[in-house]
Design a protein around this motif. Sequence first.
Motif, PDB file in Angstrom:
ATOM      1  N   GLY A  50      50.887  31.179  54.011  1.00 28.22           N
ATOM      2  CA  GLY A  50      49.571  30.576  54.144  1.00 28.22           C
ATOM      3  C   GLY A  50      48.459  31.359  53.474  1.00 28.22           C
ATOM      4  N   LYS A  51      48.791  32.033  52.369  1.00 24.66           N
ATOM      5  CA  LYS A  51      47.776  32.799  51.633  1.00 24.66           C
ATOM      6  C   LYS A  51      47.775  32.347  50.174  1.00 24.66           C
ATOM      7  N   TYR A  52      46.680  32.680  49.507  1.00 29.14           N
ATOM      8  CA  TYR A  52      46.548  32.341  48.100  1.00 29.14           C
ATOM      9  C   TYR A  52      47.007  33.514  47.251  1.00 29.14           C
ATOM     10  N   LYS A  53      47.869  33.207  46.296  1.00 27.47           N
ATOM     11  CA  LYS A  53      48.448  34.224  45.420  1.00 27.47           C
ATOM     12  C   LYS A  53      47.696  34.224  44.100  1.00 27.47           C
ATOM     13  N   SER A  54      47.370  35.416  43.634  1.00 28.31           N
ATOM     14  CA  SER A  54      46.741  35.589  42.331  1.00 28.31           C
ATOM     15  C   SER A  54      47.786  36.191  41.402  1.00 28.31           C
ATOM     16  N   SER A  55      47.961  35.585  40.226  1.00 23.98           N
ATOM     17  CA  SER A  55      48.929  36.111  39.264  1.00 23.98           C
ATOM     18  C   SER A  55      48.466  35.802  37.844  1.00 23.98           C
ATOM     19  N   CYS A  56      49.021  36.550  36.898  1.00 26.08           N
ATOM     20  CA  CYS A  56      48.607  36.409  35.503  1.00 26.08           C
ATOM     21  C   CYS A  56      49.785  36.748  34.602  1.00 26.08           C
ATOM     22  N   LYS A  57      49.924  36.007  33.518  1.00 26.02           N
ATOM     23  CA  LYS A  57      50.923  36.359  32.513  1.00 26.02           C
ATOM     24  C   LYS A  57      50.398  37.560  31.729  1.00 26.02           C
ATOM     25  N   PHE A  58      51.253  38.568  31.588  1.00 29.22           N
ATOM     26  CA  PHE A  58      50.883  39.785  30.864  1.00 29.22           C
ATOM     27  C   PHE A  58      52.119  40.322  30.180  1.00 29.22           C
ATOM     28  N   ASN A  59      52.029  40.507  28.869  1.00 25.71           N
ATOM     29  CA  ASN A  59      53.188  40.955  28.073  1.00 25.71           C
ATOM     30  C   ASN A  59      54.408  40.068  28.291  1.00 25.71           C
ATOM     31  N   GLY A  60      54.175  38.766  28.399  1.00 21.46           N
ATOM     32  CA  GLY A  60      55.262  37.800  28.525  1.00 21.46           C
ATOM     33  C   GLY A  60      55.871  37.683  29.906  1.00 21.46           C
ATOM     34  N   LYS A  61      55.322  38.401  30.872  1.00 23.48           N
ATOM     35  CA  LYS A  61      55.856  38.358  32.235  1.00 23.48           C
ATOM     36  C   LYS A  61      54.745  37.991  33.205  1.00 23.48           C
ATOM     37  N   SER A  62      55.127  37.354  34.304  1.00 22.63           N
ATOM     38  CA  SER A  62      54.156  37.027  35.333  1.00 22.63           C
ATOM     39  C   SER A  62      53.912  38.262  36.186  1.00 22.63           C
ATOM     40  N   LYS A  63      52.647  38.645  36.320  1.00 24.42           N
ATOM     41  CA  LYS A  63      52.278  39.825  37.107  1.00 24.42           C
ATOM     42  C   LYS A  63      51.566  39.349  38.361  1.00 24.42           C
ATOM     43  N   SER A  64      52.108  39.695  39.516  1.00 22.66           N
ATOM     44  CA  SER A  64      51.471  39.352  40.781  1.00 22.66           C
ATOM     45  C   SER A  64      50.305  40.307  41.010  1.00 22.66           C
ATOM     46  N   LEU A  65      49.144  39.735  41.342  1.00 21.76           N
ATOM     47  CA  LEU A  65      47.943  40.538  41.547  1.00 21.76           C
ATOM     48  C   LEU A  65      47.585  40.669  43.020  1.00 21.76           C
ATOM     49  N   GLY A  66      48.292  39.954  43.884  1.00 19.15           N
ATOM     50  CA  GLY A  66      48.047  40.067  45.311  1.00 19.15           C
ATOM     51  C   GLY A  66      47.933  38.717  45.997  1.00 19.15           C
ATOM     52  N   ARG A  67      47.852  38.770  47.316  1.00 19.25           N
ATOM     53  CA  ARG A  67      47.698  37.567  48.140  1.00 19.25           C
ATOM     54  C   ARG A  67      46.417  37.708  48.950  1.00 19.25           C
ATOM     55  N   PHE A  68      45.721  36.580  49.106  1.00 18.53           N
ATOM     56  CA  PHE A  68      44.381  36.612  49.679  1.00 18.53           C
ATOM     57  C   PHE A  68      44.192  35.474  50.678  1.00 18.53           C
ATOM     58  N   ASP A  69      43.230  35.664  51.566  1.00 17.78           N
ATOM     59  CA  ASP A  69      42.932  34.644  52.577  1.00 17.78           C
ATOM     60  C   ASP A  69      42.199  33.448  51.995  1.00 17.78           C
ATOM     61  N   THR A  70      41.417  33.660  50.928  1.00 22.54           N
ATOM     62  CA  THR A  70      40.627  32.564  50.368  1.00 22.54           C
ATOM     63  C   THR A  70      40.915  32.363  48.884  1.00 22.54           C
ATOM     64  N   VAL A  71      40.638  31.157  48.415  1.00 23.46           N
ATOM     65  CA  VAL A  71      40.764  30.835  46.997  1.00 23.46           C
ATOM     66  C   VAL A  71      39.830  31.724  46.181  1.00 23.46           C
ATOM     67  N   SER A  72      38.599  31.900  46.666  1.00 23.70           N
ATOM     68  CA  SER A  72      37.608  32.703  45.930  1.00 23.70           C
ATOM     69  C   SER A  72      38.080  34.139  45.728  1.00 23.70           C
ATOM     70  N   GLU A  73      38.637  34.746  46.765  1.00 21.12           N
ATOM     71  CA  GLU A  73      39.133  36.126  46.631  1.00 21.12           C
ATOM     72  C   GLU A  73      40.242  36.204  45.584  1.00 21.12           C
ATOM     73  N   ALA A  74      41.147  35.242  45.609  1.00 21.60           N
ATOM     74  CA  ALA A  74      42.251  35.228  44.651  1.00 21.60           C
ATOM     75  C   ALA A  74      41.737  35.001  43.233  1.00 21.60           C
ATOM     76  N   GLU A  75      40.763  34.099  43.078  1.00 21.22           N
ATOM     77  CA  GLU A  75      40.211  33.830  41.754  1.00 21.22           C
ATOM     78  C   GLU A  75      39.455  35.042  41.217  1.00 21.22           C
ATOM     79  N   ILE A  76      38.692  35.715  42.067  1.00 28.50           N
ATOM     80  CA  ILE A  76      37.969  36.919  41.644  1.00 28.50           C
ATOM     81  C   ILE A  76      38.948  37.980  41.152  1.00 28.50           C
ATOM     82  N   CYS A  77      40.031  38.172  41.869  1.00 29.18           N
ATOM     83  CA  CYS A  77      41.043  39.149  41.464  1.00 29.18           C
ATOM     84  C   CYS A  77      41.610  38.797  40.082  1.00 29.18           C
TER      85      CYS A  77
END
Length: 85
Positions: A14-41
């Motif tokens: 029940g949390k929002y996951k922030s992730s980004c493709k970097f060097n061809g791989k998906s990098k997890s940036l963390g899990r957050f309580d809100t969409v805004s926190e995940a988007e900021i990350c």
Amino acid sequence: GHLPKGVSLDKDIGKYKSSCKFNGKSKSLGRFDTVSEAEICYLKFKSSLVINASRNSECLDNPILAQALLRHANIMTNRIASLSV
């Protein structure tokens, strides 16, 4: 509903996951309580990549490219500021 780029819902916890493709791989940036926190990350991570790219040797030889990358980073910084209010 539509989630911003780099944000997904981890339904198992029940949390929002922030992730980004970097060097061809998906990098997890963390899990957050809100969409805004995940988007900021996501935006902070992506902005730092763009700023670093603007400083590489290809951009030193191409100031127009460097300026375009820095404008893009500025757009992300402005979005972060609007979400942080």
